[in-house]
Enzyme design. Structure first.
Site: not given
Ligand SMILES: Cc1cc2nc3c(=O)[nH]c(=O)nc-3n(C[C@H](O)[C@H](O)[C@H](O)COP(=O)(O)OP(=O)(O)OC[C@H]3O[C@@H](n4cnc5c(N)ncnc54)[C@H](O)[C@@H]3O)c2cc1C
Length: 414
Positions: A95, A137, A208-209, A280, A397, A399
């Site tokens: 913090y 927290e 992931y939920s 999910t 899913f 921020p």
């Molecule tokens: C509370 C919560 C629950 C969730 N539950 C699920 C779930 O049950 N199932 C599920 O599949 N997901 C879930 N998610 C989403 C999951 O956490 C991930 O965000 C998701 O799987 C994508 O992660 P990644 O690392 O594959 O993609 P990332 O690498 O994080 O990329 C995400 C997206 O951003 C894009 N990106 C990358 N770089 C850039 C850039 N320079 N400019 C613009 N865009 C860009 C990518 O192309 C991609 O489409 C959940 C999220 C939250 C917060």
């Protein structure tokens, strides 16, 4: 307790935060990562790049300033953030680092518009606000650790089973590597997965939920593969999980967290509305509802592109068949020929307010999750039908954000 003078000074900065909030938070992250590159192992890089994280923080800082005399008003957001912090492992000593760079960014971006007195007021207010977070927290860490089957930080789980649910969605069944008990969870909660991808300098944490009912010997997560598209890179963690993680591999996960949870003390009808992989948390809720409240009416509405990408279709239809209190509706916006021939959907196109009105039970508890534009459109439809906003619960899913017309989040692709 905040002094009256401090409160007034913070309030005087509200217009500045409304105008320059995103510039401040953008500069804040730059400064913080430059000074503490190790924090890149905790923060989501994509949310930085697509700027959703900067927007979310700017909204939170603005909300804190605007509600400085009644911080309890932003308690739901504080709880949501605190759960996420506990889940990714934010510690009290981080913090002051955030404070130093957030206030440094405010000073730099606002320049002479921010008086030394107002800056000092923010130093004092940040101390009070961060103490609130640290205390909440701390309680969440204790609860997560002390509950039966609980733990602190990340624990090793074995990928027991990997099941393809559609062309782009796969479930992972996770059992603890130590063979001991696992904590229960409230349907709707998520876990964080921390991965070290070979060749990548940072670890990455994603939420992931939990997609199954609680009280099993495993956790199940169900992940959509984010493929490369329109000049955007493929998602890091989802493609790693789909393409590289095999049955028998170990994943590090933190204990279940989150405030988007099924109210199991209510007996009102429940409406579960999801788009895409937003199904999910709904699957966990649906399974729990039929097991523990078989008398409760459930309306399950799911929107997908078509049958090829639609996950868990058969599971829902089976639950509906076995439980007359469950009614499901499937909406496909681009059905395939096979979907048409096999009559695999109920509605073609997007969920429309006129249709929603015909299936919505009165005084229902409504749970909503899906892509942000989908959530905005369904939320608006529900509100236009006179649904009380306090009955609509939703999960992002990405921020955290809000679905109100003002202050809407940026689109996050899920
Ligand atoms: C509370 C919560 C629950 C969730 N539950 C699920 C779930 O049950 N199932 C599920 O599949 N997901 C879930 N998610 C989403 C999951 O956490 C991930 O965000 C998701 O799987 C994508 O992660 P990644 O690392 O594959 O993609 P990332 O690498 O994080 O990329 C995400 C997206 O951003 C894009 N990106 C990358 N770089 C850039 C850039 N320079 N400019 C613009 N865009 C860009 C990518 O192309 C991609 O489409 C959940 C999220 C939250 C917060």
């Amino acid at each position: 307790m905040m002094q009256e003078k401090t409160i007034q000074l913070i309030q005087s900065t509200v217009p500045l935060l409304r105008e320059y909030g995103q510039q401040i938070t953008s500069r804040f992250y730059q400064m913080m990562f430059q000074a503490h590159p190790d924090l890149l192992n905790i923060f989501n890089h994509s949310h930085q790049k697509n700027r959703t994280q900067q927007h979310a923080l700017a909204r939170t800082v603005y909300a804190a300033a605007a509600n400085i005399t009644q911080l309890e008003k932003i308690l739901p957001v504080v709880m949501q953030i605190a759960h996420k912090h506990r889940s990714i492992g934010v510690e009290p000593e981080q913090y002051p680092i955030v404070g130093e760079h957030l206030l440094g960014a405010m000073k730099e971006v606002l320049g002479s518009a921010l008086s030394p007195e107002a800056l000092q007021a923010w130093v004092d207010a940040f101390q009070i606000i961060s103490d609130i977070f640290i205390q909440i927290e701390g309680n969440l860490y204790r609860q997560a650790e002390q509950q039966p089957g609980g733990w602190r930080g990340f624990r090793d789980f074995i990928v027991d089973k990997k099941v393809a649910e559609s062309d782009i969605i796969t479930s992972f069944y996770l059992t603890p590597a130590d063979g001991k008990e696992i904590a229960t969870f409230a349907p709707g909660q998520y876990i964080s997965v921390k991965v070290a991808i070979p060749g990548d300098p940072h670890t990455h944490i994603r939420q992931y939920s939990l997609s199954d009912a609680p009280n099993k010997k495993h956790y199940r997560i169900t992940v959509k593969r984010e493929d490369e598209r329109e000049n955007l890179p493929a998602g890091k963690v989802s493609t790693y999980l789909h393409r590289q993680v095999k049955e028998g591999d170990i994943l590090k996960i933190s204990a279940p967290a989150g405030v988007f949870t099924l109210n199991q003390t209510s007996v009102s009808p429940v409406v579960l509305i999801s788009g895409g992989v937003g199904l999910t948390p709904m699957m966990s809720m649906l399974r729990t509802l039929v097991q523990t409240q078989p008398e409760r009416q459930v309306t399950y509405i799911h929107a997908a592109r078509n049958g090829q990408v639609h996950a868990m279709r058969e599971d829902v239809l089976l639950l509906q068949k076995r439980n007359p209190q469950v009614k499901s509706y499937l909406c496909y916006d681009s059905p395939t020929m096979e979907d048409r021939l096999k009559n695999r959907f109920d509605i073609e196109g997007h969920i429309q307010v006129e249709w929603l009105q015909t299936v919505l039970p009165k005084k229902a508890d409504i749970y909503l999750c899906g892509p942000v534009p989908f959530m905005i459109s369904v939320y608006q439809a529900l509100v236009s039908l006179g649904v009380d906003k306090s009955c609509i619960h939703y999960e992002f899913f990405g921020p955290s954000g809000v679905l109100e017309a003002a202050n809407r989040p940026q689109t996050v692709n899920i």
